[in-house]
Write a protein that holds these residues in place. Structure first.
Motif, PDB file in Angstrom:
ATOM      1  N   THR A   5     -53.576   2.198 -54.705  1.00  9.95           N
ATOM      2  CA  THR A   5     -53.756   2.069 -55.694  1.00  9.95           C
ATOM      3  C   THR A   5     -54.525   0.732 -55.701  1.00  9.95           C
ATOM      4  O   THR A   5     -54.807   0.106 -55.331  1.00  9.95           O
ATOM      5  CB  THR A   5     -52.748   1.686 -56.944  1.00  9.95           C
ATOM      6  OG1 THR A   5     -51.726   0.972 -55.365  1.00  9.95           O
ATOM      7  CG2 THR A   5     -51.351   2.969 -56.669  1.00  9.95           C
ATOM      8  N   SER A   6     -54.521   0.045 -57.913  1.00 12.19           N
ATOM      9  CA  SER A   6     -55.603  -0.799 -57.902  1.00 12.19           C
ATOM     10  C   SER A   6     -54.611  -2.101 -58.800  1.00 12.19           C
ATOM     11  O   SER A   6     -53.520  -1.199 -59.731  1.00 12.19           O
ATOM     12  CB  SER A   6     -56.954  -0.461 -58.094  1.00 12.19           C
ATOM     13  OG  SER A   6     -57.214  -1.378 -58.045  1.00 12.19           O
ATOM     14  N   GLY A  52     -59.414   6.443 -60.758  1.00 11.68           N
ATOM     15  CA  GLY A  52     -58.948   7.434 -61.471  1.00 11.68           C
ATOM     16  C   GLY A  52     -59.518   7.112 -63.216  1.00 11.68           C
ATOM     17  O   GLY A  52     -59.478   5.837 -63.381  1.00 11.68           O
ATOM     18  N   GLU A  53     -59.732   8.259 -63.820  1.00 10.69           N
ATOM     19  CA  GLU A  53     -60.336   7.602 -65.182  1.00 10.69           C
ATOM     20  C   GLU A  53     -58.992   7.790 -66.113  1.00 10.69           C
ATOM     21  O   GLU A  53     -57.697   9.027 -65.966  1.00 10.69           O
ATOM     22  CB  GLU A  53     -60.964   9.354 -65.507  1.00 10.69           C
ATOM     23  CG  GLU A  53     -62.233   9.226 -65.446  1.00 10.69           C
ATOM     24  CD  GLU A  53     -63.567  10.202 -65.802  1.00 10.69           C
ATOM     25  OE1 GLU A  53     -62.787  11.171 -67.284  1.00 10.69           O
ATOM     26  OE2 GLU A  53     -64.419  10.291 -65.279  1.00 10.69           O
ATOM     27  N   HIS A  54     -57.950   7.089 -66.789  1.00 10.60           N
ATOM     28  CA  HIS A  54     -57.302   6.797 -67.784  1.00 10.60           C
ATOM     29  C   HIS A  54     -57.337   6.681 -69.152  1.00 10.60           C
ATOM     30  O   HIS A  54     -58.399   5.806 -69.275  1.00 10.60           O
ATOM     31  CB  HIS A  54     -56.572   5.599 -66.934  1.00 10.60           C
ATOM     32  CG  HIS A  54     -55.448   6.153 -65.460  1.00 10.60           C
ATOM     33  ND1 HIS A  54     -54.916   7.038 -64.845  1.00 10.60           N
ATOM     34  CD2 HIS A  54     -56.850   5.814 -64.239  1.00 10.60           C
ATOM     35  CE1 HIS A  54     -54.958   6.686 -63.880  1.00 10.60           C
ATOM     36  NE2 HIS A  54     -55.857   5.690 -63.521  1.00 10.60           N
ATOM     37  N   ARG A  55     -56.096   6.321 -69.863  1.00  5.83           N
ATOM     38  CA  ARG A  55     -56.498   5.907 -70.995  1.00  5.83           C
ATOM     39  C   ARG A  55     -55.365   5.021 -70.738  1.00  5.83           C
ATOM     40  O   ARG A  55     -54.549   4.564 -70.927  1.00  5.83           O
ATOM     41  CB  ARG A  55     -55.803   6.674 -71.841  1.00  5.83           C
ATOM     42  CG  ARG A  55     -55.968   6.478 -74.271  1.00  5.83           C
ATOM     43  CD  ARG A  55     -56.518   7.318 -74.792  1.00  5.83           C
ATOM     44  NE  ARG A  55     -57.264   7.711 -74.295  1.00  5.83           N
ATOM     45  CZ  ARG A  55     -58.162   9.182 -74.651  1.00  5.83           C
ATOM     46  NH1 ARG A  55     -56.627   9.854 -75.750  1.00  5.83           N
ATOM     47  NH2 ARG A  55     -59.171   9.451 -75.344  1.00  5.83           N
ATOM     48  N   ALA A  56     -56.033   3.418 -71.297  1.00  4.80           N
ATOM     49  CA  ALA A  56     -55.147   2.702 -71.201  1.00  4.80           C
ATOM     50  C   ALA A  56     -54.724   2.304 -72.886  1.00  4.80           C
ATOM     51  O   ALA A  56     -55.290   2.283 -74.006  1.00  4.80           O
ATOM     52  CB  ALA A  56     -55.468   0.963 -70.781  1.00  4.80           C
ATOM     53  N   LYS A  68     -57.723   2.402 -74.892  1.00  6.84           N
ATOM     54  CA  LYS A  68     -59.374   2.795 -74.382  1.00  6.84           C
ATOM     55  C   LYS A  68     -59.069   3.071 -72.530  1.00  6.84           C
ATOM     56  O   LYS A  68     -58.099   3.469 -72.395  1.00  6.84           O
ATOM     57  CB  LYS A  68     -59.427   1.372 -74.152  1.00  6.84           C
ATOM     58  CG  LYS A  68     -60.887   0.328 -73.688  1.00  6.84           C
ATOM     59  CD  LYS A  68     -61.346  -0.856 -73.675  1.00  6.84           C
ATOM     60  CE  LYS A  68     -62.224  -1.280 -72.838  1.00  6.84           C
ATOM     61  NZ  LYS A  68     -63.046  -1.561 -74.368  1.00  6.84           N
ATOM     62  N   ASP A  69     -60.319   4.220 -73.041  1.00  3.72           N
ATOM     63  CA  ASP A  69     -60.606   4.850 -71.898  1.00  3.72           C
ATOM     64  C   ASP A  69     -61.317   4.216 -70.803  1.00  3.72           C
ATOM     65  O   ASP A  69     -62.199   2.746 -71.323  1.00  3.72           O
ATOM     66  CB  ASP A  69     -61.151   6.128 -71.883  1.00  3.72           C
ATOM     67  CG  ASP A  69     -60.898   7.151 -72.771  1.00  3.72           C
ATOM     68  OD1 ASP A  69     -59.910   7.383 -73.371  1.00  3.72           O
ATOM     69  OD2 ASP A  69     -61.715   7.638 -73.568  1.00  3.72           O
ATOM     70  N   VAL A  70     -60.811   3.921 -69.666  1.00  6.35           N
ATOM     71  CA  VAL A  70     -60.684   3.222 -68.496  1.00  6.35           C
ATOM     72  C   VAL A  70     -60.993   4.015 -67.145  1.00  6.35           C
ATOM     73  O   VAL A  70     -60.689   5.162 -67.421  1.00  6.35           O
ATOM     74  CB  VAL A  70     -59.913   2.058 -68.391  1.00  6.35           C
ATOM     75  CG1 VAL A  70     -59.500   0.953 -69.315  1.00  6.35           C
ATOM     76  CG2 VAL A  70     -58.717   2.461 -68.189  1.00  6.35           C
ATOM     77  N   VAL A  71     -61.696   3.446 -66.406  1.00  9.75           N
ATOM     78  CA  VAL A  71     -62.058   4.292 -64.962  1.00  9.75           C
ATOM     79  C   VAL A  71     -61.349   3.345 -64.333  1.00  9.75           C
ATOM     80  O   VAL A  71     -61.925   2.005 -63.687  1.00  9.75           O
ATOM     81  CB  VAL A  71     -63.344   4.424 -64.242  1.00  9.75           C
ATOM     82  CG1 VAL A  71     -63.100   5.062 -63.160  1.00  9.75           C
ATOM     83  CG2 VAL A  71     -64.321   5.588 -65.623  1.00  9.75           C
ATOM     84  N   VAL A  72     -60.478   3.262 -63.322  1.00  8.13           N
ATOM     85  CA  VAL A  72     -60.253   2.175 -62.368  1.00  8.13           C
ATOM     86  C   VAL A  72     -60.434   2.920 -60.342  1.00  8.13           C
ATOM     87  O   VAL A  72     -60.223   4.305 -60.021  1.00  8.13           O
ATOM     88  CB  VAL A  72     -58.734   2.301 -62.399  1.00  8.13           C
ATOM     89  CG1 VAL A  72     -57.382   1.525 -60.848  1.00  8.13           C
ATOM     90  CG2 VAL A  72     -57.587   1.771 -63.362  1.00  8.13           C
ATOM     91  N   ASP A  77     -62.109  -3.496 -60.736  1.00  7.88           N
ATOM     92  CA  ASP A  77     -62.469  -3.107 -61.924  1.00  7.88           C
ATOM     93  C   ASP A  77     -62.864  -4.903 -62.583  1.00  7.88           C
ATOM     94  O   ASP A  77     -62.144  -5.834 -62.825  1.00  7.88           O
ATOM     95  CB  ASP A  77     -62.629  -2.240 -62.656  1.00  7.88           C
ATOM     96  CG  ASP A  77     -62.735  -1.412 -62.127  1.00  7.88           C
ATOM     97  OD1 ASP A  77     -63.212  -0.467 -61.981  1.00  7.88           O
ATOM     98  OD2 ASP A  77     -61.199  -0.673 -61.397  1.00  7.88           O
ATOM     99  N   PRO A  78     -64.096  -4.752 -62.810  1.00 10.28           N
ATOM    100  CA  PRO A  78     -64.227  -5.933 -64.392  1.00 10.28           C
ATOM    101  C   PRO A  78     -62.771  -6.372 -65.548  1.00 10.28           C
ATOM    102  O   PRO A  78     -62.907  -4.495 -65.709  1.00 10.28           O
ATOM    103  CB  PRO A  78     -65.027  -6.571 -64.377  1.00 10.28           C
ATOM    104  CG  PRO A  78     -65.691  -4.456 -64.614  1.00 10.28           C
ATOM    105  CD  PRO A  78     -65.063  -4.070 -63.474  1.00 10.28           C
ATOM    106  N   PRO A  79     -62.390  -7.082 -66.173  1.00 18.39           N
ATOM    107  CA  PRO A  79     -61.186  -6.590 -66.854  1.00 18.39           C
ATOM    108  C   PRO A  79     -61.884  -6.598 -68.561  1.00 18.39           C
ATOM    109  O   PRO A  79     -63.290  -6.332 -68.423  1.00 18.39           O
ATOM    110  CB  PRO A  79     -60.951  -9.068 -67.311  1.00 18.39           C
ATOM    111  CG  PRO A  79     -62.078  -9.705 -66.043  1.00 18.39           C
ATOM    112  CD  PRO A  79     -62.811  -9.045 -65.352  1.00 18.39           C
ATOM    113  N   ILE A  80     -61.050  -5.436 -68.875  1.00 23.82           N
ATOM    114  CA  ILE A  80     -61.226  -5.481 -70.152  1.00 23.82           C
ATOM    115  C   ILE A  80     -60.463  -5.995 -70.999  1.00 23.82           C
ATOM    116  O   ILE A  80     -59.948  -6.881 -71.041  1.00 23.82           O
ATOM    117  CB  ILE A  80     -60.825  -3.678 -70.123  1.00 23.82           C
ATOM    118  CG1 ILE A  80     -59.556  -3.997 -69.903  1.00 23.82           C
ATOM    119  CG2 ILE A  80     -61.571  -3.088 -69.024  1.00 23.82           C
ATOM    120  CD1 ILE A  80     -58.677  -2.299 -70.486  1.00 23.82           C
TER     121      ILE A  80
END
Length: 92
Positions: A5-6, A52-56, A68-72, A77-80
């Protein structure tokens, strides 16, 4: 076998002004029951996010919920930033 996990880090901000929004709830589609609240400056860190790909999503009373679509990634990863617009509810 342990699943890696991340963490997803970032800020929830007011659309337009960029002002950090405290006490907004942030969660991922992978586990909407696990959420964090933003701090006084709108910052958050959501641990235990599977790569993986997620929606936050971020939600706060008086604002329209935003996604927001994000890739973890496992390496971090850099902050969103998740901007929220004020709701335009009317009282009748």
């Amino acid at each position: 076998m342990r699943i890696p996990t991340s963490s997803l880090r970032g800020r929830v901000v007011e659309a337009g002004s960029g002002r950090g929004l405290p006490e907004a709830a942030v969660f991922l589609d992978a586990n909407p029951d696990a959420f964090v609240m933003t701090g006084s400056d709108g910052a958050f860190e959501l641990g235990g996010a599977p790569p993986g790909e997620h929606r936050a999503a971020a939600t706060l009373e008086g604002y329209v919920t935003a996604t927001k679509d994000v890739v973890v990634s496992a390496s971090g990863d850099p902050p969103i930033a998740i901007p929220l617009a004020r709701s335009r509810s009317t009282v009748t």
